[in-house]
Design an enzyme around this catalytic site. Structure first.
Site, PDB file in Angstrom:
ATOM      1  CD  GLU A   3      47.679 -87.088 -86.353  1.00 37.35           C
ATOM      2  OE1 GLU A   3      48.464 -86.292 -86.867  1.00 37.35           O
ATOM      3  OE2 GLU A   3      46.775 -86.736 -85.570  1.00 37.35           O
ATOM      4  CB  CYS A  24      44.596 -93.289 -78.122  1.00 41.94           C
ATOM      5  SG  CYS A  24      43.182 -92.469 -78.846  1.00 41.94           S
ATOM      6  CB  CYS A  58      35.407 -89.014 -88.431  1.00 47.32           C
ATOM      7  SG  CYS A  58      34.179 -89.785 -87.341  1.00 47.32           S
ATOM      8  CB  CYS A 114      31.751 -84.442 -83.084  1.00 43.40           C
ATOM      9  SG  CYS A 114      31.060 -86.105 -83.011  1.00 43.40           S
ATOM     10  CB  CYS A 150      35.857 -83.790 -83.215  1.00 37.41           C
ATOM     11  SG  CYS A 150      37.016 -85.042 -83.739  1.00 37.41           S
ATOM     12  N   GLY A 193      38.078 -91.415 -86.235  1.00 33.72           N
ATOM     13  CA  GLY A 193      37.015 -92.272 -86.761  1.00 33.72           C
ATOM     14  C   GLY A 193      36.039 -92.764 -85.714  1.00 33.72           C
ATOM     15  CB  SER A 217      35.648 -94.605 -77.168  1.00 32.32           C
ATOM     16  OG  SER A 217      35.009 -93.390 -76.899  1.00 32.32           O
ATOM     17  CB  SER A 226      31.812 -89.429 -77.160  1.00 31.31           C
ATOM     18  OG  SER A 226      33.067 -90.023 -77.244  1.00 31.31           O
ATOM     19  CG  LEU A 227      26.031 -88.674 -72.755  1.00 33.07           C
ATOM     20  CD1 LEU A 227      25.183 -89.486 -73.712  1.00 33.07           C
ATOM     21  CD2 LEU A 227      25.708 -89.064 -71.304  1.00 33.07           C
ATOM     22  CB  CYS A 274      40.516 -86.114 -76.029  1.00 31.58           C
ATOM     23  SG  CYS A 274      40.747 -87.684 -75.267  1.00 31.58           S
TER      24      CYS A 274
HETATM   25  S1  SF4 Z   1      34.551 -87.090 -81.952  1.00 33.74           S
HETATM   26 FE1  SF4 Z   1      34.905 -89.134 -82.798  1.00 33.74          FE
HETATM   27  S2  SF4 Z   1      32.958 -89.590 -83.869  1.00 33.74           S
HETATM   28 FE2  SF4 Z   1      32.955 -87.382 -83.538  1.00 33.74          FE
HETATM   29  S3  SF4 Z   1      33.855 -86.541 -85.437  1.00 33.74           S
HETATM   30 FE3  SF4 Z   1      35.542 -86.825 -83.952  1.00 33.74          FE
HETATM   31  S4  SF4 Z   1      36.427 -88.818 -84.458  1.00 33.74           S
HETATM   32 FE4  SF4 Z   1      34.358 -88.723 -85.388  1.00 33.74          FE
END
Ligand code: SF4
Length: 345
Positions: A93, A106, A113, A117, A120, A164, A196, A219-220, A338
């Site tokens: 996407e 984006c 991925c 995380c 996500c 990803g 990013s 992405s902290l 996001c």
């Molecule tokens: S936030 Fe980004 S790096 Fe983390 S699992 Fe999702 S797509 Fe992957």
């Protein structure tokens, strides 16, 4: 299965050599290259300044593996999400985010991925493969076309923040950016491109050594190892200390300020201790913070924190001289915001 090679995997030089080897002029390679990249040709047939005989020869030897926008969804706020079908029928996407002053693409860099995380939606998909440079480039071209069609202006910015981890597909992402910024591609300024990453120290150093000209965002989400590892498990391997050193190295080499992407979740990172840790982390290298609104992907533990927590973050960061922006999410109604990209459409 089609054994023919994807012609867009060839460099301009390789294309020129191909024509010479086949008894034609090297210049023919330039013409084909222009069709493939500047004009985004989807077939050899449209290459009208090339003889029919040569086009047939190309057809016999190569394919053009173009992406196909399978489905386009438009949000009530103008955001557009594309479900993009790849040549092997996998789907990724990409999103077009319009504002008054800019239109931002984006884009995705992997199918699924490599990382996991916890907050996500993409992480729930298995990582199938890396995207090729042309598949990344094509997403940008598709969004540029939509930007011109629906908003009457060309695409102005690109963020590698879709599906990803871009630094786990480093070579292809860089090749795509070279093409996007080249006058033989889209001719966009690298200053309008942001990669990013969730923070892969070795690759951040590599980018710094190569003196790339695009911007870096990380992405902290937490500057405390224990908390960060609980939400981004790879932090156990790539710790904050390693990340910090890599970012300092990045700044020393590039003089380019780092953006920290940061979501505040209720009960996870919404205390004064979390804020103080972020303030300290920001002082290691010139940086700014984007506080991003979260879009829950289910009714699990990740829920957007109260406004009072966000306000506390903003006032503390500002008091410490750190630039902070609060970013409202776009495209929530079409799962384009996001952390929401998960091929649900
Ligand atoms: S936030 Fe980004 S790096 Fe983390 S699992 Fe999702 S797509 Fe992957």
């Amino acid at each position: 299965m089609d054994k023919k090679k994807d012609i867009r995997a060839l460099t301009k030089e390789q294309l020129r050599e191909f024509f010479v080897k086949n008894g034609d002029k090297a210049f023919r390679g330039n013409q084909v290259y222009e069709w493939l990249w500047q004009k985004s040709a989807h077939s050899f047939e449209v290459m009208t300044n090339i003889s029919k005989e040569t086009r047939d020869m190309l057809e016999a030897n190569f394919v053009i593996n173009h992406i196909k926008v399978d489905q386009m969804q438009r949000s009530s706020d103008g955001t557009i999400k594309n479900a993009v079908r790849l040549h092997d029928d996998l789907i990724v996407e990409s999103v077009l985010i319009p504002t008054k002053t800019r239109t931002t693409a984006c884009v995705s860099s992997q199918v699924g991925c490599s990382l996991d995380c916890k907050f996500c939606a993409t992480a729930r998909l298995k990582r199938m493969r890396n995207l090729n440079p042309d598949e990344i480039y094509d997403q940008v071209v598709a969004i540029d076309n939509e930007s011109r069609l629906y908003f009457d202006k060309p695409l102005s910015n690109i963020v590698f923040m879709g599906m990803g981890e871009p630094l786990m597909n480093y070579n292809n992402v860089l090749k795509a950016i070279q093409k996007i910024t080249s006058p033989e591609g889209l001719g966009m300024s690298p200053k309008r491109i942001t990669v990013s990453t969730s923070g892969v120290p070795k690759m951040i150093r590599k980018m710094a050594d190569e003196e790339v000209k695009f911007k870096l965002a990380v992405s902290l989400h937490s500057a405390i190892d224990k908390v960060r590892t609980s939400i981004m498990p790879f932090n156990a391997t790539f710790t904050l200390a390693d990340l910090r050193e890599a970012l300092q190295y990045w700044y020393a080499k590039t003089s380019s300020r780092i953006t920290y992407e940061y979501v505040v979740w209720e009960g996870i990172n919404d205390t004064k201790k979390d804020i103080d840790a972020l303030v300290s982390f920001c002082k290691f290298a010139p940086s700014k913070v984007n506080l991003i609104e979260y879009n829950p992907i289910d009714d699990g533990i990740f829920q957007q924190a109260e406004n009072s927590a966000i306000e506390m973050y903003v006032s503390t960061l500002e008091k410490n001289g750190i630039v902070v922006t609060v970013r409202r999410s776009r495209g929530k109604d079409i799962d384009a915001a996001c952390g929401q990209l998960a091929n649900k459409s």
